[in-house]
Design a protein around this motif. Structure first.
Motif, PDB file in Angstrom:
ATOM      1  N   TRP A   1       0.124  -2.711  -8.127  1.00 31.73           N
ATOM      2  CA  TRP A   1       0.013  -1.664  -7.115  1.00 31.73           C
ATOM      3  C   TRP A   1      -0.389  -0.336  -7.736  1.00 31.73           C
ATOM      4  N   TRP A   2      -0.022  -0.115  -8.991  1.00 36.94           N
ATOM      5  CA  TRP A   2      -0.478   1.094  -9.677  1.00 36.94           C
ATOM      6  C   TRP A   2      -2.000   1.065  -9.846  1.00 36.94           C
ATOM      7  N   LEU A   3      -2.559  -0.084 -10.204  1.00 38.23           N
ATOM      8  CA  LEU A   3      -4.015  -0.200 -10.327  1.00 38.23           C
ATOM      9  C   LEU A   3      -4.706   0.038  -8.998  1.00 38.23           C
ATOM     10  N   VAL A   4      -4.143  -0.496  -7.916  1.00 39.65           N
ATOM     11  CA  VAL A   4      -4.726  -0.267  -6.585  1.00 39.65           C
ATOM     12  C   VAL A   4      -4.748   1.227  -6.275  1.00 39.65           C
TER      13      VAL A   4
ATOM     14  N   LEU B   1       0.820  -1.210   0.000  1.00 43.09           N
ATOM     15  CA  LEU B   1       0.000   0.000   0.000  1.00 43.09           C
ATOM     16  C   LEU B   1       0.855   1.261   0.000  1.00 43.09           C
ATOM     17  N   GLY B   2       2.091   1.146   0.476  1.00 46.95           N
ATOM     18  CA  GLY B   2       2.997   2.289   0.380  1.00 46.95           C
ATOM     19  C   GLY B   2       3.272   2.663  -1.070  1.00 46.95           C
ATOM     20  N   TYR B   3       3.370   1.658  -1.934  1.00 46.77           N
ATOM     21  CA  TYR B   3       3.520   1.918  -3.365  1.00 46.77           C
ATOM     22  C   TYR B   3       2.202   2.384  -3.970  1.00 46.77           C
ATOM     23  N   ALA B   4       1.091   1.772  -3.531  1.00 46.46           N
ATOM     24  CA  ALA B   4      -0.221   2.169  -4.054  1.00 46.46           C
ATOM     25  C   ALA B   4      -0.518   3.628  -3.720  1.00 46.46           C
TER      26      ALA B   4
ATOM     27  N   LEU C   1      -7.354   3.056  -8.474  1.00 44.39           N
ATOM     28  CA  LEU C   1      -8.705   2.727  -8.021  1.00 44.39           C
ATOM     29  C   LEU C   1      -9.005   3.412  -6.703  1.00 44.39           C
ATOM     30  N   SER C   2      -8.024   3.474  -5.819  1.00 44.11           N
ATOM     31  CA  SER C   2      -8.206   4.172  -4.547  1.00 44.11           C
ATOM     32  C   SER C   2      -8.501   5.651  -4.769  1.00 44.11           C
ATOM     33  N   ALA C   3      -7.835   6.253  -5.737  1.00 37.52           N
ATOM     34  CA  ALA C   3      -8.098   7.657  -6.049  1.00 37.52           C
ATOM     35  C   ALA C   3      -9.534   7.849  -6.515  1.00 37.52           C
ATOM     36  N   LEU C   4     -10.038   6.919  -7.329  1.00 42.13           N
ATOM     37  CA  LEU C   4     -11.425   7.003  -7.787  1.00 42.13           C
ATOM     38  C   LEU C   4     -12.409   6.819  -6.639  1.00 42.13           C
ATOM     39  N   LEU C   5     -11.999   6.067  -5.602  1.00 43.29           N
ATOM     40  CA  LEU C   5     -12.863   5.807  -4.453  1.00 43.29           C
ATOM     41  C   LEU C   5     -12.721   6.871  -3.369  1.00 43.29           C
ATOM     42  N   GLY C   6     -11.967   7.910  -3.655  1.00 47.40           N
ATOM     43  CA  GLY C   6     -11.811   8.984  -2.670  1.00 47.40           C
ATOM     44  C   GLY C   6     -10.748   8.719  -1.632  1.00 47.40           C
ATOM     45  N   GLY C   7      -9.709   7.961  -1.996  1.00 41.54           N
ATOM     46  CA  GLY C   7      -8.622   7.705  -1.063  1.00 41.54           C
ATOM     47  C   GLY C   7      -8.901   6.578  -0.098  1.00 41.54           C
TER      48      GLY C   7
ATOM     49  N   ALA D   1      -9.817  -0.531  -2.183  1.00 41.87           N
ATOM     50  CA  ALA D   1      -9.326  -0.779  -3.533  1.00 41.87           C
ATOM     51  C   ALA D   1      -8.553  -2.091  -3.595  1.00 41.87           C
ATOM     52  N   TRP D   2      -7.814  -2.389  -2.553  1.00 39.48           N
ATOM     53  CA  TRP D   2      -7.030  -3.627  -2.490  1.00 39.48           C
ATOM     54  C   TRP D   2      -7.944  -4.856  -2.512  1.00 39.48           C
ATOM     55  N   ARG D   3      -9.031  -4.790  -1.744  1.00 42.20           N
ATOM     56  CA  ARG D   3      -9.967  -5.921  -1.711  1.00 42.20           C
ATOM     57  C   ARG D   3     -10.710  -6.046  -3.038  1.00 42.20           C
ATOM     58  N   LEU D   4     -11.092  -4.934  -3.641  1.00 43.83           N
ATOM     59  CA  LEU D   4     -11.805  -4.987  -4.920  1.00 43.83           C
ATOM     60  C   LEU D   4     -10.905  -5.560  -6.017  1.00 43.83           C
ATOM     61  N   LEU D   5      -9.646  -5.172  -6.018  1.00 47.91           N
ATOM     62  CA  LEU D   5      -8.720  -5.750  -6.986  1.00 47.91           C
ATOM     63  C   LEU D   5      -8.601  -7.253  -6.766  1.00 47.91           C
ATOM     64  N   GLY D   6      -8.588  -7.661  -5.491  1.00 48.45           N
ATOM     65  CA  GLY D   6      -8.518  -9.078  -5.188  1.00 48.45           C
ATOM     66  C   GLY D   6      -9.726  -9.844  -5.697  1.00 48.45           C
ATOM     67  N   LEU D   7     -10.911  -9.249  -5.582  1.00 49.03           N
ATOM     68  CA  LEU D   7     -12.118  -9.912  -6.090  1.00 49.03           C
ATOM     69  C   LEU D   7     -12.074 -10.029  -7.606  1.00 49.03           C
ATOM     70  N   GLY D   8     -11.616  -8.965  -8.278  1.00 53.70           N
ATOM     71  CA  GLY D   8     -11.504  -9.030  -9.725  1.00 53.70           C
ATOM     72  C   GLY D   8     -10.477 -10.063 -10.167  1.00 53.70           C
TER      73      GLY D   8
END
Length: 234
Positions: free
Chosen positions: A110-113, A79-82, A116-122, A127-134
Motif C-alpha cells: 500500500w505504501w508503493l500504491v 486505498l485508505g492506507y495508500a 505511485l499515486s503521488a507521482l501520477l498526480g493523486g 496506481a492500484w491497477r498499475l501495481l497489479g499489472l506489475g
C-alpha cells in the motif's frame, strides 16, 4: 590451420566484434527464454484490463465506476492506507476506528500504491491497477519458473502457462453452466485461480507472487537463496 609466419601460409586475424555485439548475444537467449511467459502475460493482462477500461470509459447511465468489480469495501480500505502514503506517511493508522491511536502499521504494497499515486498526480485507483499489472508480470514469470522446475518441455510452455493462468477449475465450469443454480463456488469467490486473482484484486496477486518466489528460493537451499526466501516470506 595456417600458422602465422610459416612459408607460404596466409596469416588470418579475426576482426574484433562490433560494439554491443557481445551484449546482444547475451540478451538474445534470455529474451527467447522469456518469450512464452511475456506473451502469456500480455494476453492475460490485456484480457483483465479491458473490462476496467470499458467500465471507466462507458459506465451505465447515471452511474460512476468506483474502480473495482469485486471486494469494493476491501479495496477502499487498502486505498485508505495508500492515501496516507501519498501524503508522505510510512507508518499507517487505521481509519476504520474513530478512537485516537498512534500510527503503527507498515505495508509495503500500500505504501508503493500511495507513492505511485503521488507521482501520477493523486490517482490512487490508477496506481492500484498499475501495481497489479506489475505484480502480475512477476506472477507469470514465477509460474513459468515453477513449470520449468517441474520438467515441462520448452515447446509446451505457452499452452501450459495459458492453462494455468486461465483455468477456473470445477468451480469455474459449474459457474459457467449455472449448475447447480444456487452454487457460489468457493474457489472463485476466494480468488484461488490466477485469472480470478488478476481480474479481481491486485492484493491477491502480490501475496501469491511473494509466496511462490519465497518457496522457490527456499527450495534451492543455498545460504543466499534461503535469505532471499525468508525476506520475501517476511
Amino acid at each position: 590451420h595456417a600458422r602465422r609466419g610459416a612459408p607460404g601460409a596466409l596469416s588470418q586475424t579475426a576482426a574484433p566484434p562490433p560494439p554491443g555485439a557481445a551484449l546482444a548475444l547475451e540478451k538474445g537467449p534470455v529474451l527467447r527464454a522469456l518469450r512464452p511467459a511475456l506473451l502469456a502475460w500480455a494476453l492475460v493482462a490485456g484480457l483483465c484490463t479491458v473490462p476496467y477500461l470499458r467500465a471507466h470509459l462507458r459506465p451505465p447511465a447515471g452511474q460512476v465506476f468506483v474502480g473495482s468489480f469485486y471486494f469494493v469495501d476491501d479495496v477502499y480500505n487498502y486505498l485508505g492506507y495508500a492515501q496516507q502514503a501519498e501524503d508522505g506517511a510510512f507508518l499507517f493508522r487505521n481509519k476504520l476506528t474513530l478512537e485516537p491511536h498512534t500510527p503503527a502499521l507498515v505495508n509495503l504494497e500500500w505504501w508503493l500504491v500511495g507513492r505511485l499515486s503521488a507521482l501520477l498526480g493523486g490517482r490512487p485507483l490508477l496506481a492500484w491497477r498499475l501495481l497489479g499489472l506489475g505484480a502480475s508480470l512477476a506472477f507469470v514469470l514465477l509460474v513459468d519458473a515453477w513449470l520449468a522446475r517441474a520438467g515441462l518441455p520448452r515447446s509446451h510452455r505457452l499452452p501450459a502457462l495459458m492453462l494455468v493462468l486461465l483455468g477456473g477449475g470445477l468451480g469455474g465450469i459449474f459457474h459457467t453452466i449455472r449448475w447447480p443454480p444456487a452454487l457460489n463456488p468457493l474457489d472463485l469467490s476466494t480468488g484461488l485461480f490466477p485469472f480470478i486473482e488478476i481480474l479481481a484484486n491486485p492484493h491477491f496477486v502480490c501475496g501469491t507472487s511473494l509466496f511462490m518466489g519465497a518457496l522457490l528460493l527456499l527450495l534451492r537451499g543455498t545460504p543466499r537463496a534461503t535469505a532471499g526466501g525468508v525476506a520475501l516470506a517476511t
